[in-house]
Design an enzyme around this catalytic site. Sequence first.
Site, PDB file in Angstrom:
ATOM      1  N   PHE A 131       0.855  -1.187   0.000  1.00  0.00           N
ATOM      2  CA  PHE A 131       0.000   0.000   0.000  1.00  0.00           C
ATOM      3  C   PHE A 131       0.891   1.236   0.000  1.00  0.00           C
ATOM      4  O   PHE A 131       1.731   1.399   0.881  1.00  0.00           O
ATOM      5  CB  PHE A 131      -0.934   0.037   1.211  1.00  0.00           C
ATOM      6  CG  PHE A 131      -1.848   1.244   1.177  1.00  0.00           C
ATOM      7  CD1 PHE A 131      -2.996   1.232   0.403  1.00  0.00           C
ATOM      8  CD2 PHE A 131      -1.521   2.403   1.862  1.00  0.00           C
ATOM      9  CE1 PHE A 131      -3.824   2.350   0.330  1.00  0.00           C
ATOM     10  CE2 PHE A 131      -2.340   3.528   1.796  1.00  0.00           C
ATOM     11  CZ  PHE A 131      -3.505   3.496   1.027  1.00  0.00           C
ATOM     12  N   ASP A 216       9.325   2.590   1.459  1.00  0.00           N
ATOM     13  CA  ASP A 216       8.172   3.366   1.905  1.00  0.00           C
ATOM     14  C   ASP A 216       8.001   3.128   3.401  1.00  0.00           C
ATOM     15  O   ASP A 216       7.502   2.092   3.834  1.00  0.00           O
ATOM     16  CB  ASP A 216       6.919   2.948   1.124  1.00  0.00           C
ATOM     17  CG  ASP A 216       5.683   3.769   1.514  1.00  0.00           C
ATOM     18  OD1 ASP A 216       5.764   4.532   2.504  1.00  0.00           O
ATOM     19  OD2 ASP A 216       4.650   3.642   0.844  1.00  0.00           O
ATOM     20  N   LYS A 245       2.721   9.840   8.185  1.00  0.00           N
ATOM     21  CA  LYS A 245       1.971   9.396   9.369  1.00  0.00           C
ATOM     22  C   LYS A 245       2.508   9.943  10.698  1.00  0.00           C
ATOM     23  O   LYS A 245       2.170  11.057  11.059  1.00  0.00           O
ATOM     24  CB  LYS A 245       1.868   7.867   9.389  1.00  0.00           C
ATOM     25  CG  LYS A 245       0.927   7.344   8.288  1.00  0.00           C
ATOM     26  CD  LYS A 245       0.398   5.946   8.568  1.00  0.00           C
ATOM     27  CE  LYS A 245      -0.779   5.602   7.671  1.00  0.00           C
ATOM     28  NZ  LYS A 245      -0.439   4.964   6.414  1.00  0.00           N
TER      29      LYS A 245
HETATM   30  C1  LIG Z   1      -0.666   5.275   4.957  1.00  0.00           C
HETATM   31  C2  LIG Z   1       0.365   4.926   3.985  1.00  0.00           C
HETATM   32  C3  LIG Z   1       0.564   5.678   2.812  1.00  0.00           C
HETATM   33  C4  LIG Z   1      -0.347   6.829   2.419  1.00  0.00           C
HETATM   34  O1  LIG Z   1      -0.291   7.869   3.327  1.00  0.00           O
HETATM   35  P1  LIG Z   1      -1.384   9.065   3.259  1.00  0.00           P
HETATM   36  O2  LIG Z   1      -0.865  10.082   4.229  1.00  0.00           O
HETATM   37  O3  LIG Z   1      -2.693   8.478   3.639  1.00  0.00           O
HETATM   38  O4  LIG Z   1      -1.391   9.558   1.849  1.00  0.00           O
HETATM   39  C5  LIG Z   1       1.612   5.339   1.974  1.00  0.00           C
HETATM   40  N1  LIG Z   1       2.430   4.317   2.276  1.00  0.00           N
HETATM   41  C6  LIG Z   1       2.282   3.574   3.389  1.00  0.00           C
HETATM   42  C7  LIG Z   1       3.248   2.478   3.678  1.00  0.00           C
HETATM   43  C8  LIG Z   1       1.239   3.837   4.274  1.00  0.00           C
HETATM   44  O5  LIG Z   1       1.073   3.088   5.363  1.00  0.00           O
END
Ligand SMILES: *Cc1c(COP(=O)(O)O)cnc(C)c1O
Length: 408
Positions: A131, A216, A245
Site C-alpha cells: 500500500f 516506503d 503518518k
Molecule cells: C498510509 C500509507 C501511505 C499513504 O499515506 P497518506 O498520508 O494516507 O497519503 C503510503 N504508504 C504507506 C506504507 C502507508 O502506510
Amino acid sequence: MSGMKAVMETYKRMKIAPTKGKGSWLFDEAGNQYLDFIAGIATNSLGHGHPALVEAIREQAGELIHCSNLYEIPLQAEVAEMLTEATDFDKVFFCNSGTEAVEAAIKLARKHAYDTRGPEKNEVLAFTKSFHGRTYGSLSATGQATYQDAFGPMLPGFVYAPFGDLEAAKTAIGPQTAAVLVEPIQGEGGINIAPEGFLQGLRELCDEHGALLIFDEVQTGAGRTGHLYAYQGMGVVPDVLTSAKGLGGGMPVGAMLTREEYAALAPGNHGSTFGGNPLAMAAVKAVLGVVGDPVFLEEVRFKGAILTNALRMIAGRVPNAEVRGEGLLLGLDLKDPDLANAIFQKCLEEGVLVNLIGGTTIRLAPPLTVTKTEIRHCLDTLRAAVDELVGVPFGVLVPAAEVHSAVA
Ligand SMILES: *Cc1c(COP(=O)(O)O)cnc(C)c1O
C-alpha cells in the site's frame, strides 16, 4: 451524534465520535472514554495532547503559520538537518502526506534514471499486498486490485512481484528498472514481515541494475518499530525513503529523503505549496525531539517486546493464529474473519480501539508513549475476548497472573 451525511462516504466509520484526547485516551461528548491502540493509524506518535507538541504548535501559530517556499524557511532547514543527521540521507523534500512522499520518490527515481541513463529506464518494480497511497502514482504502485479496479488506467511503467519472493523480483528487474519500491514491513497489507534476505537481495539487485531502492516508511517510520526508521534495525540502507503518518504526531506532513547523488529534482521539477511550512515543521521538530532520543526508542522496543510476548500467549489459544510485527506496529492474525471481527467488536464494546486489516488481522499501533498499565489493559481486554469467543482449552490455560507478570 451529528451524523456524517454531508461527508462523502470514503470511509466505513465506527459509531464513535471522539472530540478530545489525552495521552493514549480518547473521549467523546457523551462521556465515553476509549483506549486508543491504533493512534490514527500509527499517526498520533506522541499520543493526544502531548505538551511538547501542543506547545510547539501553539507557539509557532502565533509567530508564522505559513511561508512560501519562494523564501528560505529556517525551521524547515533545521528539521531537514535533524532528519539527515539521524539517518543515512542528505536531502529532504517536505510535503503533506504519505501519498505525496511516494509521488515525490517516484518522480525523483524517474528523473534520476532519465538524467543518467535516458528515458527508456523508467519502470518501477513494486509488490503484491503493498500500500503506497491513493493518488495515481502511488496507487499505480499499490499492488492490490481492490484499490485499483474501477480507477484505471493506472500509470504505465509499474510491474509487481510477490512480496518476499526474491526470485520473482530478479526476473522482473532489468536495465529498464528505475526503482524498486517496497515497504520494509507491509502495513495495510497485514503487517507482513519480509523473509530473511529479501530486502538485502533487493539492495543487491538495485545495485546490479542501477535502480534506486525506495523504502516506503510512511507507516514504519518516526520511531514506530523502535528505530527512528525501520531500515536502521535491518542492516539494509535504501537510496530513498518516504515518511509521513507519525512524523508530525498528527500534523499533516510528509517527507522524502535521499542521498545527495540521487537528488535529481531541480527548481521547477516538483513542489508543494504547504510542504515544509513553519507550522508543520514546528510539529516535526517537537516529535523528533521526543522520538529521536535513543532512550525513548529503546523504550519503544521494550514495550513492543512485552506486547508481542503477551500477544503470542493469547494467539497460542487460537488454532494457527500468529503475531507479526516490530516495535509498536503489531498484527494479531486470527486466520478467521468471523473470529477476528468478533474480537474487534468486543474490544470496541470494552472501549479499546484497534483495527482490522486484511479481514483476519487485528492491528495494534498505540501511541509510542503508551504506558505499561495501558498495555496491560489492552491485553486484558483481548484475552477476555478470546476467552469468551474461543473458550479456554484445558491444558493450554494461561493464567491472567502469568500474562501480568510478563507485562510487569
Ligand atoms: C498510509 C500509507 C501511505 C499513504 O499515506 P497518506 O498520508 O494516507 O497519503 C503510503 N504508504 C504507506 C506504507 C502507508 O502506510
